[in-house]
Write a protein that holds these residues in place. Sequence first.
Motif, short mmCIF file in Angstrom:
data_model
loop_
_atom_site.label_atom_id
_atom_site.label_comp_id
_atom_site.label_asym_id
_atom_site.label_seq_id
_atom_site.Cartn_x
_atom_site.Cartn_y
_atom_site.Cartn_z
N PRO A 106 76.79 -67.57 71.30
CA PRO A 106 76.18 -66.44 72.00
C PRO A 106 77.08 -65.21 71.92
O PRO A 106 78.27 -65.32 71.64
N VAL A 107 76.47 -64.08 72.15
CA VAL A 107 77.25 -62.84 72.15
C VAL A 107 78.41 -62.98 73.14
O VAL A 107 78.24 -63.45 74.26
N SER A 142 74.38 -53.76 57.89
CA SER A 142 73.06 -54.25 58.26
C SER A 142 73.08 -54.74 59.70
O SER A 142 74.14 -55.01 60.26
N ALA A 143 71.88 -54.83 60.26
CA ALA A 143 71.76 -55.38 61.61
C ALA A 143 71.97 -56.89 61.56
O ALA A 143 71.85 -57.52 60.52
N GLY A 144 72.28 -57.45 62.71
CA GLY A 144 72.45 -58.90 62.80
C GLY A 144 73.80 -59.26 63.37
O GLY A 144 74.51 -58.42 63.91
N GLY A 145 74.14 -60.53 63.24
CA GLY A 145 75.34 -61.03 63.88
C GLY A 145 76.60 -60.83 63.07
O GLY A 145 76.59 -60.89 61.84
N TYR A 146 77.67 -60.59 63.78
CA TYR A 146 78.99 -60.47 63.18
C TYR A 146 80.01 -61.14 64.09
O TYR A 146 79.85 -61.17 65.31
N ARG A 147 81.06 -61.64 63.47
CA ARG A 147 82.22 -62.09 64.23
C ARG A 147 83.33 -61.07 64.00
O ARG A 147 83.55 -60.62 62.88
N PHE A 169 85.37 -62.44 68.76
CA PHE A 169 84.19 -61.95 69.47
C PHE A 169 82.94 -62.21 68.64
O PHE A 169 83.00 -62.29 67.41
N VAL A 170 81.84 -62.30 69.34
CA VAL A 170 80.54 -62.46 68.69
C VAL A 170 79.68 -61.28 69.09
O VAL A 170 79.48 -61.03 70.29
N VAL A 171 79.22 -60.53 68.12
CA VAL A 171 78.46 -59.32 68.43
C VAL A 171 77.21 -59.28 67.56
O VAL A 171 77.11 -59.95 66.52
#
Length: 343
Positions: A197-198, A285-290, A306-308
């Motif tokens: 999760p974020v 791009s949009a979406g998840g990154y660490r 972190f998770v964003v």
Amino acid sequence: MSVGERVARLGTPSRVAGFVLGLGALFGGALAVGSAVGPTDATATAAPHAAGGHGAASTTGHGSAGSEPGSPVSSALPGGLTVAQDGYALRLASATAVAGRAVPVSFTVTGPGGAAVTAFDVQHEKRLHLIAVRRDQSGFQHVHPTLAADGTWTTALDLTPGTWRLFADFKASGGQALTLGSDLSVSGAFTPVSAAPVSRTAAVDGYTVTLTGDLVAGRDARLGLTVTKDGRPVTDLDPYLGAYGHLVALRDGDLAYLHVHPDGEPGDGRTTAGPEVVFHTTVPSAGGYRLHLDFQHHGVVRTASFVVTASEAAGAANAPAPEPATAPTSEPMQTGDSDGHGH
Ligand SMILES: [Cu+2]
């Protein structure tokens, strides 16, 4: 963006990085903000990773494609997605390894003509930075291998079973700065770590690091990382490879390797040694990154992860956006960033 945010100590796998990164450092270090931040740096976008070393990377160039008329970056890809580029290739000595701590790993970088490169330019105090992360985004490590006279790089990694991505970030003398990536298959029973999760707060060894700022596809983002220990701001961070912190971003799905640039550097007369360390990046791009922050305090390097989630840019689909579509965060904004580029 505070919804859903919570203090979350990342799972065990990510903390494999606890293997002490004595030299584990990150990029962007010595870059002055004026030259480091990508979106308006035409040189950097035309030649990913060029001027400014780790900085100036393809990430920022790519992300700025829509806002920089004439910028030749529309086809540029983020770093780390290919094993070979511009005549250079990353060659692992072995594509497989056995799980364990301090597992020896060696490789070469071959250049045009196929011979191992033996001359590298120093970037951020090192001739090569190696980042290793399991493909499920666990186990982040950042080390600095040693170079033998024949061009063989050697290091040691803490490896759990699964497929790992190894990123070599370097600039061969006479060449452009590159980040090449190759997979390393590690034997053993493998249990993937599901998507996290974020998480905008990371706890490590008594330190708490909090992330502010939002990633928006194609837009420069100001990321603030605030370090506290036992509830008190840390204001005496150690300079570490030319910066007070080093940040790497890895995209979910393909582990695109994104360079992030520190805003200021130790000794420039305006950059404080904490508690906040500021970075700029543009995600493609949009979406998840660490995000993985390496910071040093009292001589010890630690990694906060972190998770964003990056959002689509408002108006990206030709929709006029006279007002910000999202509520501003509670983060005090620096007026210097009001142009969206922060420099
Ligand atoms: Cu490094």
